[in-house]
Design a protein around this motif. Sequence first.
Motif, PDB file in Angstrom:
ATOM      1  N   TYR A  33       0.839  -1.198   0.000  1.00  0.00           N
ATOM      2  CA  TYR A  33       0.000   0.000   0.000  1.00  0.00           C
ATOM      3  C   TYR A  33       0.876   1.250   0.000  1.00  0.00           C
ATOM      4  CZ  TYR A  33      -2.883  -3.439   2.649  1.00  0.00           C
ATOM      5  OH  TYR A  33      -3.532  -4.567   3.110  1.00  0.00           O
ATOM      6  N   TYR A  35       0.170   5.170   1.154  1.00  0.00           N
ATOM      7  CA  TYR A  35      -0.761   6.098   1.784  1.00  0.00           C
ATOM      8  C   TYR A  35      -0.152   7.496   1.791  1.00  0.00           C
ATOM      9  CZ  TYR A  35      -3.621   2.321   3.842  1.00  0.00           C
ATOM     10  OH  TYR A  35      -4.448   1.236   4.036  1.00  0.00           O
ATOM     11  N   PRO A  43      -4.015   8.483   7.520  1.00  0.00           N
ATOM     12  CA  PRO A  43      -3.505   8.085   6.205  1.00  0.00           C
ATOM     13  C   PRO A  43      -4.635   7.883   5.185  1.00  0.00           C
ATOM     14  CG  PRO A  43      -2.516   6.766   7.959  1.00  0.00           C
ATOM     15  CD  PRO A  43      -3.651   7.514   8.564  1.00  0.00           C
ATOM     16  N   GLN A  48      -3.076   0.438  -4.002  1.00  0.00           N
ATOM     17  CA  GLN A  48      -2.868  -0.857  -3.368  1.00  0.00           C
ATOM     18  C   GLN A  48      -2.528  -1.880  -4.435  1.00  0.00           C
ATOM     19  OE1 GLN A  48      -5.993  -2.038  -0.674  1.00  0.00           O
ATOM     20  NE2 GLN A  48      -5.516  -4.217  -0.845  1.00  0.00           N
ATOM     21  N   VAL A  55      -4.782  -3.278  -7.240  1.00  0.00           N
ATOM     22  CA  VAL A  55      -6.096  -3.641  -6.695  1.00  0.00           C
ATOM     23  C   VAL A  55      -7.008  -2.417  -6.652  1.00  0.00           C
ATOM     24  CG1 VAL A  55      -7.291  -4.414  -4.615  1.00  0.00           C
ATOM     25  CG2 VAL A  55      -5.162  -5.537  -5.320  1.00  0.00           C
ATOM     26  N   ASP A  56      -6.433  -1.279  -6.236  1.00  0.00           N
ATOM     27  CA  ASP A  56      -7.231  -0.061  -6.098  1.00  0.00           C
ATOM     28  C   ASP A  56      -6.325   1.148  -6.288  1.00  0.00           C
ATOM     29  OD1 ASP A  56      -9.558   1.197  -3.533  1.00  0.00           O
ATOM     30  OD2 ASP A  56      -8.849   2.068  -5.392  1.00  0.00           O
ATOM     31  N   LEU A  91       3.500   7.162   3.208  1.00  0.00           N
ATOM     32  CA  LEU A  91       3.730   5.925   3.950  1.00  0.00           C
ATOM     33  C   LEU A  91       3.545   4.726   3.045  1.00  0.00           C
ATOM     34  CD1 LEU A  91       1.578   6.864   7.058  1.00  0.00           C
ATOM     35  CD2 LEU A  91       4.051   6.500   7.120  1.00  0.00           C
ATOM     36  N   GLY A  99      -5.378 -13.479   3.716  1.00  0.00           N
ATOM     37  CA  GLY A  99      -6.596 -13.768   4.454  1.00  0.00           C
ATOM     38  C   GLY A  99      -7.427 -12.533   4.673  1.00  0.00           C
ATOM     39  N   LYS A 100      -8.528 -12.684   5.388  1.00  0.00           N
ATOM     40  CA  LYS A 100      -9.440 -11.569   5.580  1.00  0.00           C
ATOM     41  C   LYS A 100      -8.914 -10.572   6.607  1.00  0.00           C
ATOM     42  CE  LYS A 100     -13.837 -13.589   4.275  1.00  0.00           C
ATOM     43  NZ  LYS A 100     -15.224 -13.860   4.701  1.00  0.00           N
ATOM     44  N   ILE A 101      -8.216 -11.072   7.617  1.00  0.00           N
ATOM     45  CA  ILE A 101      -7.708 -10.161   8.643  1.00  0.00           C
ATOM     46  C   ILE A 101      -6.307  -9.750   8.242  1.00  0.00           C
ATOM     47  CG2 ILE A 101      -7.168  -9.898  11.077  1.00  0.00           C
ATOM     48  CD1 ILE A 101      -9.111 -12.240  11.586  1.00  0.00           C
ATOM     49  N   GLU A 102      -6.179  -8.513   7.797  1.00  0.00           N
ATOM     50  CA  GLU A 102      -4.912  -8.072   7.250  1.00  0.00           C
ATOM     51  C   GLU A 102      -4.299  -6.992   8.122  1.00  0.00           C
ATOM     52  OE1 GLU A 102      -4.622 -10.557   3.883  1.00  0.00           O
ATOM     53  OE2 GLU A 102      -3.234  -9.245   4.929  1.00  0.00           O
ATOM     54  N   ALA A 103      -3.274  -7.332   8.850  1.00  0.00           N
ATOM     55  CA  ALA A 103      -2.523  -6.336   9.605  1.00  0.00           C
ATOM     56  C   ALA A 103      -1.512  -5.714   8.659  1.00  0.00           C
ATOM     57  CB  ALA A 103      -1.803  -6.996  10.773  1.00  0.00           C
ATOM     58  N   ALA A 104      -1.504  -4.396   8.593  1.00  0.00           N
ATOM     59  CA  ALA A 104      -0.564  -3.686   7.734  1.00  0.00           C
ATOM     60  C   ALA A 104       0.640  -3.259   8.560  1.00  0.00           C
ATOM     61  CB  ALA A 104      -1.241  -2.466   7.112  1.00  0.00           C
ATOM     62  N   PHE A 106       3.863  -0.819   8.582  1.00  0.00           N
ATOM     63  CA  PHE A 106       4.240   0.431   7.932  1.00  0.00           C
ATOM     64  C   PHE A 106       5.735   0.716   8.022  1.00  0.00           C
ATOM     65  CE2 PHE A 106       0.364   2.705   6.790  1.00  0.00           C
ATOM     66  CZ  PHE A 106      -0.589   1.926   7.408  1.00  0.00           C
ATOM     67  N   GLY A 107       6.237   1.409   6.994  1.00  0.00           N
ATOM     68  CA  GLY A 107       7.560   1.987   7.059  1.00  0.00           C
ATOM     69  C   GLY A 107       7.516   3.307   7.819  1.00  0.00           C
TER      70      GLY A 107
END
Lengths: 115, 109
Positions: A33, A35, A43, A48, A55-56, A91, A99-104, A106-107
Amino acid sequence: EAGVAQSPRYKIIEKRQSVAFWCNPISGHATLYWYQQILGQGPKLLIQFQNNGVVDDSQLPKDRFSAERLKGVDSTLKIQPAKLEDSAVYLCASSLGSGKIEAAFFGQGTRLTVV
Amino acid sequence: TQLLEQSPQFLSIQEGENLTVYCNSSSVFSSLQWYRQEPGEGPVLLVTVVTGGEVKKLKRLTFQFGDARKDSSLHITAAQPGDTGLYLCAGVRDDKIIFGKGTRLHILP
């Protein structure tokens, strides 16, 4: 485990100049991603990627911003030409993308000042 | 229009006090995340809540997901100066992570 690497940390340019930011995500993370975080705000997603596909990018100002993710790993975000309102922290984040639960993760971000 | 509204935007309280930060939306999310961001750093994930009505505790921090999966709250008990930072809620929907504007918290010693 190495985190998300971004460079440069800081950049000052004049309006109408161009600038590029680089991001190296966590190894094995399929989703990347970019941001934009303006001072005092949360953000805002610019683009993405899932592997090397977009994706977006609905909120990416495509007349001046471009991004690519080569070979599904590193990514670059470019602004050309820059405007004063582009001053912000950019960022990069990555996630497993499995999976559905996506922890991002970050730098530290690149702080851009356009003068 | 902001998809996720956080309140308050700013909060400055004395050490030892309790506080609650709210994150509200008219949209349903598959999960909701809370991040904390310190100056010069990127956001760091604190917790993810998935099930409506779910409550998770992280030491003095308690996170709750609304029954309808549209809102969430973060409660801090006995705040400490180390809790100072920007707290961001983020909704996950359609494989996207959407952030609120954040609550800037300052704990005075």
